[in-house]
Scaffold this motif. Structure first.
Motif, PDB file in Angstrom:
ATOM      1  N   THR A  94       0.815  -0.985   0.180  1.00  0.00           N
ATOM      2  CA  THR A  94       0.284  -0.098   0.010  1.00  0.00           C
ATOM      3  C   THR A  94       1.265   1.435   0.155  1.00  0.00           C
ATOM      4  N   GLY A  95       2.140   1.123   0.664  1.00  0.00           N
ATOM      5  CA  GLY A  95       2.593   2.137   0.603  1.00  0.00           C
ATOM      6  C   GLY A  95       3.543   2.897  -0.661  1.00  0.00           C
ATOM      7  N   LEU A  96       3.200   2.176  -1.898  1.00  0.00           N
ATOM      8  CA  LEU A  96       3.804   2.801  -3.216  1.00  0.00           C
ATOM      9  C   LEU A  96       2.920   3.893  -3.202  1.00  0.00           C
ATOM     10  N   LEU A  97       1.396   3.573  -2.746  1.00  0.00           N
ATOM     11  CA  LEU A  97       0.993   5.113  -2.999  1.00  0.00           C
ATOM     12  C   LEU A  97       1.520   6.315  -2.573  1.00  0.00           C
ATOM     13  N   THR A  98       2.375   6.007  -1.853  1.00  0.00           N
ATOM     14  CA  THR A  98       3.035   7.522  -1.167  1.00  0.00           C
ATOM     15  C   THR A  98       4.001   8.070  -2.433  1.00  0.00           C
ATOM     16  N   LEU A  99       3.811   7.308  -3.203  1.00  0.00           N
ATOM     17  CA  LEU A  99       5.335   7.385  -4.189  1.00  0.00           C
ATOM     18  C   LEU A  99       5.051   7.421  -5.169  1.00  0.00           C
ATOM     19  N   GLN A 116      -1.109  -9.174  -9.728  1.00  0.00           N
ATOM     20  CA  GLN A 116      -1.985  -8.342  -8.518  1.00  0.00           C
ATOM     21  C   GLN A 116      -2.221  -6.917  -8.208  1.00  0.00           C
ATOM     22  N   LEU A 117      -0.673  -6.267  -9.134  1.00  0.00           N
ATOM     23  CA  LEU A 117      -0.573  -5.005  -8.674  1.00  0.00           C
ATOM     24  C   LEU A 117      -1.348  -4.394  -9.994  1.00  0.00           C
ATOM     25  N   ALA A 118      -1.473  -5.146 -10.776  1.00  0.00           N
ATOM     26  CA  ALA A 118      -1.742  -4.595 -12.583  1.00  0.00           C
ATOM     27  C   ALA A 118      -3.625  -4.617 -12.461  1.00  0.00           C
ATOM     28  N   ALA A 119      -3.625  -5.458 -11.262  1.00  0.00           N
ATOM     29  CA  ALA A 119      -5.429  -5.783 -11.678  1.00  0.00           C
ATOM     30  C   ALA A 119      -6.164  -4.459 -10.475  1.00  0.00           C
ATOM     31  N   ASN A 120      -5.584  -3.988 -10.563  1.00  0.00           N
ATOM     32  CA  ASN A 120      -5.817  -3.087  -9.912  1.00  0.00           C
ATOM     33  C   ASN A 120      -5.317  -1.378 -10.304  1.00  0.00           C
ATOM     34  N   PRO A 121      -6.622  -1.022 -10.407  1.00  0.00           N
ATOM     35  CA  PRO A 121      -6.221   0.184 -11.731  1.00  0.00           C
ATOM     36  C   PRO A 121      -5.500   1.412 -10.085  1.00  0.00           C
ATOM     37  N   ILE A 122      -5.513   1.636  -9.371  1.00  0.00           N
ATOM     38  CA  ILE A 122      -4.914   2.173  -9.122  1.00  0.00           C
ATOM     39  C   ILE A 122      -3.417   2.322  -8.575  1.00  0.00           C
ATOM     40  N   PHE A 123      -2.824   1.514  -8.544  1.00  0.00           N
ATOM     41  CA  PHE A 123      -1.345   1.455  -8.813  1.00  0.00           C
ATOM     42  C   PHE A 123      -1.258   1.674  -9.847  1.00  0.00           C
ATOM     43  N   GLY A 124      -1.613   2.528 -10.916  1.00  0.00           N
ATOM     44  CA  GLY A 124      -0.968   2.974 -12.019  1.00  0.00           C
ATOM     45  C   GLY A 124      -1.209   3.928 -11.608  1.00  0.00           C
ATOM     46  N   ALA A 125      -1.130   5.099 -10.639  1.00  0.00           N
ATOM     47  CA  ALA A 125      -0.574   6.265 -10.709  1.00  0.00           C
ATOM     48  C   ALA A 125       0.586   6.647 -10.317  1.00  0.00           C
ATOM     49  N   LEU A 126       1.464   5.215 -10.205  1.00  0.00           N
ATOM     50  CA  LEU A 126       2.545   4.704  -9.915  1.00  0.00           C
ATOM     51  C   LEU A 126       3.330   4.562 -11.737  1.00  0.00           C
ATOM     52  N   ASP A 127       3.427   6.039 -12.447  1.00  0.00           N
ATOM     53  CA  ASP A 127       3.364   5.967 -13.861  1.00  0.00           C
ATOM     54  C   ASP A 127       4.805   4.721 -14.240  1.00  0.00           C
ATOM     55  N   PRO A 128       4.715   4.231 -15.192  1.00  0.00           N
ATOM     56  CA  PRO A 128       5.639   3.061 -15.426  1.00  0.00           C
ATOM     57  C   PRO A 128       6.327   3.253 -16.558  1.00  0.00           C
ATOM     58  N   ALA A 129       6.300   4.478 -16.066  1.00  0.00           N
ATOM     59  CA  ALA A 129       7.686   5.145 -17.671  1.00  0.00           C
ATOM     60  C   ALA A 129       8.391   6.048 -16.755  1.00  0.00           C
ATOM     61  N   LEU A 130       7.824   6.199 -15.448  1.00  0.00           N
ATOM     62  CA  LEU A 130       9.053   6.638 -13.976  1.00  0.00           C
ATOM     63  C   LEU A 130       9.149   5.556 -13.644  1.00  0.00           C
ATOM     64  N   VAL A 131       8.345   4.680 -13.172  1.00  0.00           N
ATOM     65  CA  VAL A 131       8.917   3.859 -12.185  1.00  0.00           C
ATOM     66  C   VAL A 131       8.488   2.211 -13.388  1.00  0.00           C
ATOM     67  N   PRO A 132       9.770   1.753 -13.729  1.00  0.00           N
ATOM     68  CA  PRO A 132       9.570   0.665 -14.036  1.00  0.00           C
ATOM     69  C   PRO A 132       9.335  -0.833 -13.756  1.00  0.00           C
ATOM     70  N   ARG A 133       8.214  -1.718 -14.551  1.00  0.00           N
ATOM     71  CA  ARG A 133       8.342  -2.730 -13.462  1.00  0.00           C
ATOM     72  C   ARG A 133       9.297  -4.107 -13.338  1.00  0.00           C
ATOM     73  N   LYS A 134       9.928  -4.714 -12.586  1.00  0.00           N
ATOM     74  CA  LYS A 134      11.356  -4.971 -12.904  1.00  0.00           C
ATOM     75  C   LYS A 134      10.941  -6.708 -12.120  1.00  0.00           C
ATOM     76  N   ARG A 135      10.947  -8.015 -13.242  1.00  0.00           N
ATOM     77  CA  ARG A 135      10.487  -8.655 -12.075  1.00  0.00           C
ATOM     78  C   ARG A 135      11.553  -9.606 -11.581  1.00  0.00           C
ATOM     79  N   LEU A 136      10.862  -9.414 -10.416  1.00  0.00           N
ATOM     80  CA  LEU A 136      11.594 -11.217  -9.094  1.00  0.00           C
ATOM     81  C   LEU A 136      11.399 -12.430  -9.836  1.00  0.00           C
ATOM     82  N   VAL A 137      12.569 -13.680  -9.864  1.00  0.00           N
ATOM     83  CA  VAL A 137      12.611 -14.658 -10.635  1.00  0.00           C
ATOM     84  C   VAL A 137      13.001 -15.335  -9.880  1.00  0.00           C
ATOM     85  N   PRO A 138      11.959 -16.283  -8.823  1.00  0.00           N
ATOM     86  CA  PRO A 138      13.125 -16.932  -7.528  1.00  0.00           C
ATOM     87  C   PRO A 138      14.173 -18.287  -8.185  1.00  0.00           C
ATOM     88  N   GLY A 139      15.145 -18.111  -7.274  1.00  0.00           N
ATOM     89  CA  GLY A 139      16.244 -18.429  -7.925  1.00  0.00           C
ATOM     90  C   GLY A 139      16.890 -18.403  -9.162  1.00  0.00           C
TER      91      GLY A 139
END
Length: 303
Positions: A94-99, A116-139
């Motif tokens: 939830t603190g992502l919305l602070t950023l 899960q983030l993408a399914a909730n449009p409120i997190f679109g407030a973090l502009d992907p152009a400025l806050v790129p989504r990067k993947r963590l892959v276990p292992g």
């Protein structure tokens, strides 16, 4: 060097929880026990550029309380280079919305948590152009860059941890990558962050054993703690959290934890939050620290 600051050490709801008059919360409301915000950690290899592990709902207050995370140049700036999520629970993201104020940084999570983030449009407030989504892959290990592309000096190795779907997604089938732990190294020292763990597997034991410092899930003292207190019908296992005490608990399963072993994500019902309780004495005798907001730990010497 690895520098680590506990931004928050409480579980969901913090301590005191806003609507709780239970014994511990009453003590926190009156100042007889230290209050705690919800769990988040900041890590750095140089004391200047920082990564936040889990974005608690209290993140704005945590940043204000932590001078190392204050902006340094006008008009807007931040030493926070990125946020790494271990799950999609409300108290971890939830603190992502602070950023959201158009600040460049990177957001790291598993494919499942990103979905899960993408399914909730409120997190679109973090502009992907400025806050790129990067993947963590276990292992798979990942070198963490600063936002300007320079090396941060830290490498993260995510790993699967037994857990459960976030509360809002429990009606959906369980997904890979719902809950992970983070192992962070500067090439010499190793920090392990596991704020949620449903049970302790051999892999979890091995990672804890080889860490220089571990921050581990301490949500409940005993599995039926919240039921006994009349606070919830759920056990710790139902919530995806192993207990501290009892067979299969933290004390029983992690006797080989490193010298620096810190309990975090502590629920407001947990008696270890109160300094004079027998439970607090037991964990301290076993070599565990009860994590407190603002605590700072340094592995190695500053460059």
């Amino acid at each position: 060097m690895i520098d680590a600051i506990i931004l928050g050490s409480g579980a969901g709801g913090g301590f005191p929880q806003w609507n709780s008059a239970a014994t511990g919360c009453r003590a926190a409301f009156t100042g007889d026990a230290p209050a705690r915000t919800q769990t988040s950690l900041a890590v750095s290899a140089d004391g200047r550029n920082w990564f936040v592990l889990n974005a608690a709902p209290d993140l704005r207050a945590q940043i204000i309380a932590t001078p190392a995370l204050h902006p340094r140049t006008a008009p807007r700036s931040t030493p926070i280079q990125g946020v790494l999520l271990t799950n999609g629970e409300i108290d971890a993201l939830t603190g992502l919305l602070t950023l959201r104020e158009r600040q460049a940084l990177s957001l790291y999570a598993t494919t499942t948590t990103h979905a899960q983030l993408a399914a909730n449009p409120i997190f679109g407030a973090l502009d992907p152009a400025l806050v790129p989504r990067k993947r963590l892959v276990p292992g798979q290990s990942l070198n963490l860059p600063n936002t300007d592309g320079t090396p941060s000096g830290l490498t993260v190795s995510p790993f699967d941890v037994p857990g459960k779907a976030p509360l809002y997604a429990e009606n959906q089938p369980s997904q890979p990558g719902e809950t992970i732990g983070l192992e962070i190294t500067d090439g010499t020292h190793r920090l392990v962050f596991i704020p949620g763990c449903a049970h302790i597997t051999p892999d979890v034991k091995n990672r804890v054993r080889h860490a220089d410092i571990v921050f581990f899930d301490a949500t409940l003292w005993q599995d039926d703690e919240m039921i006994r207190a009349g606070l919830s019908p759920k056990t710790g296992a139902r919530m995806g959290h192993v207990s501290i005490s009892g067979p299969g608990g933290v004390l029983a399963e992690l006797p080989d934890a490193p010298a620096q072993r810190v309990l975090i994500h502590i629920n407001n019902s947990n008696p270890i939050l109160l300094p004079q309780t027998p439970e607090r004495a037991i964990v301290e005798a076993a070599g565990w620290q009860v994590g407190q907001d603002g605590q700072r730990f340094t592995l190695g010497d500053a460059a």
